[in-house]
Design an enzyme around this catalytic site. Structure first.
Site, PDB file in Angstrom:
ATOM      1  N   TYR A  66       0.864  -1.292   0.103  1.00 39.59           N
ATOM      2  CA  TYR A  66       0.025  -0.157   0.036  1.00 39.59           C
ATOM      3  C   TYR A  66       0.977   1.381   0.069  1.00 39.59           C
ATOM      4  O   TYR A  66       0.236   2.517  -0.179  1.00 39.59           O
ATOM      5  CB  TYR A  66      -0.923   0.172   1.318  1.00 39.59           C
ATOM      6  CG  TYR A  66      -2.335  -0.448   1.014  1.00 39.59           C
ATOM      7  CD1 TYR A  66      -2.485  -1.543   0.143  1.00 39.59           C
ATOM      8  CD2 TYR A  66      -3.376   0.071   1.297  1.00 39.59           C
ATOM      9  CE1 TYR A  66      -3.609  -2.229  -0.192  1.00 39.59           C
ATOM     10  CE2 TYR A  66      -4.698  -0.422   1.118  1.00 39.59           C
ATOM     11  CZ  TYR A  66      -4.906  -1.585   0.170  1.00 39.59           C
ATOM     12  OH  TYR A  66      -6.265  -1.987   0.209  1.00 39.59           O
TER      13      TYR A  66
ATOM     14  N   LYS B 106       1.999 -13.405   6.133  1.00 34.89           N
ATOM     15  CA  LYS B 106       2.358 -14.542   5.028  1.00 34.89           C
ATOM     16  C   LYS B 106       3.934 -14.925   4.994  1.00 34.89           C
ATOM     17  O   LYS B 106       4.339 -14.966   3.724  1.00 34.89           O
ATOM     18  CB  LYS B 106       1.592 -14.038   3.872  1.00 34.89           C
ATOM     19  CG  LYS B 106       0.257 -14.031   3.579  1.00 34.89           C
ATOM     20  CD  LYS B 106      -0.303 -15.438   3.710  1.00 34.89           C
ATOM     21  CE  LYS B 106       0.114 -16.184   2.361  1.00 34.89           C
ATOM     22  NZ  LYS B 106      -0.566 -17.637   2.300  1.00 34.89           N
TER      23      LYS B 106
ATOM     24  N   ASP C 169      -3.812 -16.678   5.822  1.00 33.99           N
ATOM     25  CA  ASP C 169      -5.003 -17.506   5.574  1.00 33.99           C
ATOM     26  C   ASP C 169      -5.832 -18.256   6.558  1.00 33.99           C
ATOM     27  O   ASP C 169      -7.080 -18.424   6.654  1.00 33.99           O
ATOM     28  CB  ASP C 169      -4.598 -18.393   4.200  1.00 33.99           C
ATOM     29  CG  ASP C 169      -3.326 -18.717   4.327  1.00 33.99           C
ATOM     30  OD1 ASP C 169      -2.337 -18.165   3.973  1.00 33.99           O
ATOM     31  OD2 ASP C 169      -3.147 -20.001   4.558  1.00 33.99           O
TER      32      ASP C 169
ATOM     33  N   ASP D  15      -6.405  -4.907   5.683  1.00 31.02           N
ATOM     34  CA  ASP D  15      -7.601  -4.466   4.908  1.00 31.02           C
ATOM     35  C   ASP D  15      -8.550  -5.694   4.844  1.00 31.02           C
ATOM     36  O   ASP D  15      -9.706  -5.480   5.061  1.00 31.02           O
ATOM     37  CB  ASP D  15      -6.879  -4.209   3.526  1.00 31.02           C
ATOM     38  CG  ASP D  15      -7.919  -3.479   2.760  1.00 31.02           C
ATOM     39  OD1 ASP D  15      -8.554  -2.492   3.265  1.00 31.02           O
ATOM     40  OD2 ASP D  15      -7.913  -3.457   1.445  1.00 31.02           O
TER      41      ASP D  15
END
Ligand code: NAD
Length: 422
Positions: A149, A219, A285, A309
């Site tokens: 971002y 991640k 995830d 987000d």
């Protein structure tokens, strides 16, 4: 003196008669702002009489600013937030075509508001798509200044993309770009400083509120140096700066390896019994799955921008969605903080008395907590709890409630004021 200041120890100093700048917002902004200020006024009066009050100071941004001044974000508005430190804003129309990409991004960047804080809790009576929404009570610390971002991108087919490709292949020895000629590129900076200042604030927040854990969501299994770096630097902060008040999964794993699972379990149980905050991590995830299956496992969440987000919106949906999710962008080091409605300008319902003011109102509650005016904050949340339990709410929520009664924005604000006054 009516300004919020910060002392040498980094503690916020709040005068009893404090002046707070607000941006009314576009679309439904005027309706939710009026409702929010009215309810907050009632709560302050009830909690403190005349001893404490907010003097609201309007500053302009968005369409209203553009119409009056020709600028979407006038310098006086930036200056007011710089000077007053704490402010609140309604939703703003994103200018189309040229100029500022997003007013919200501009405010965040200029004041270096590196934490996007989103507390997510369920209110009894509000219909939720999950079976046990009462188990959802999370506080998301989303990093606001780094990650993908940060906006470092080059579009496919441009000379910039070609130059970057050349650098990657010729200088960095990168060979694994599948379709090099038609690729756009994005760069994702994640720093130790940026990660640690976020995680530090998340841990402090958990300690101050007696919350049980901070989970680093990442991640790192795939992006080892950026997302994995975030995780490792986060653990480092806990183990060096909060050694006597936290217990990390990394310490657990090391103990398990050295002394066996029983010793590790015992150490963790002891840490919990001593009120230490557990610092753990989970892959993003898996986290999203777990929020649906075992939400009670999570309390404070610290995460990078993009993960944050997705997580913020999923969690908001789990407890009733867009009209009721509050947020704030904060720099805990300088004290600067802007509390905001998380939804947009909702032009399809603007001016019709239908909008739910709870997103901005709960942001106001967060602001009162930030100022240390907890008594008033509690009065507002309790009034909302009472009203929702009776099925009385704005139409977006009431239509799904059993025996729900739809109130206009004004009627709902009146209802809350009435409950608060007792
Ligand atoms: P939106 O959030 O304005 O609306 C999406 C849907 O949710 C609409 O059906 C709307 O009626 C409903 N909704 C939103 N808030 C509600 C509330 N409080 N009560 C009841 N219903 C509510 O999103 P959008 O339509 O994609 O965006 C409209 C404008 O808002 C755009 O200009 C966009 O750029 C801007 N925007 C601003 C912000 C911000 O300032 N923080 C955030 C998102 C979008």
């Amino acid at each position: 003196m009516s300004l919020v200041t910060i002392d040498a120890q980094g503690r916020l100093q709040v005068p009893d008669q404090v002046e707070i700048p607000f941006i009314e917002g576009d679309g439904v902004g005027p309706e939710i702002t009026a409702a929010t200020q009215r309810v907050m006024g009632a709560a302050l009066q009830k909690a403190y009489g005349d001893r404490r009050a907010i003097r609201w100071k309007e500053v302009l941004a968005g369409e209203k600013a553009f119409k009056q001044t020709g600028s979407w974000l006038p310098e006086e508005t930036m200056e007011a937030f710089r000077t007053y430190k704490v402010g609140i804003k309604g939703p703003l129309t994103t200018p189309v075509g040229g100029g500022i990409r997003s007013l919200n991004v501009a405010l965040r960047q200029q004041l270096d508001l590196f934490v996007c804080l989103r507390p997510v809790r369920w209110f009894q009576g509000v219909v939720s798509p999950v079976k046990e929404p009462q188990k959802v009570d999370m506080h998301i610390f989303r990093e606001n200044t780094e990650d993908i971002y940060a906006g470092i991108e080059w579009q496919a087919g441009t000379p910039e993309a070609a130059k970057f490709l050349k650098f990657l292949t010729e200088e960095m020895g990168v060979t694994k770009i599948r379709f090099p000629e038609s690729s756009s590129f994005g760069v994702k900076p994640v720093s130790r400083e940026g990660s640690q200042r976020l995680v530090r604030c998340a841990i402090r927040y958990a300690l101050e509120r007696g919350l049980p854990s901070v989970t680093l969501v990442h991640k790192g299994n795939i992006m080892k140096f950026t997302e994995g770096g975030f995780k490792n630097w986060g653990y480092d902060v806990a183990e060096t700066e909060f050694a006597d008040r936290t217990f990390t999964t990394r310490q657990y794993d090391a103990l398990k390896k050295e002394k066996g699972v029983e010793a590790a379990d015992q150490a963790r149980a002891q840490a919990i019994s001593e009120g230490k905050v557990i610092i753990k991590d989970v892959i993003a995830d898996a986290f999203l799955q777990n929020t649906l299956l075992i939400p009670e496992e999570y309390s404070v969440i610290a995460t990078l921008n993009l993960n944050g987000d997705y997580i913020s919106d999923q969690l908001a949906a789990m407890v009733g969605g867009i009209g009721i999710a509050p947020g704030a962008n904060i720099n805990y080091n300088t004290g600067h903080a802007i509390f905001e409605a998380t939804h947009g300008t909702a032009p399809n319902i603007a001016g019709q008395g239908k909008v739910n003011p709870c997103s901005l109102l709960l942001s106001g509650v967060m602001m009162l907590e930030y100022l240390g005016w907890n008594e008033a904050a509690v009065l507002i949340t309790e009034a909302m709890e009472t009203s929702f339990r009776q099925g009385r709410a704005t139409v977006d929520l009431a239509r799904f409630m059993e025996g729900g009664v739809s109130l206009t924005t004004d009627q709902f604000a009146d209802e809350l004021c009435r409950i608060i006054r007792g």
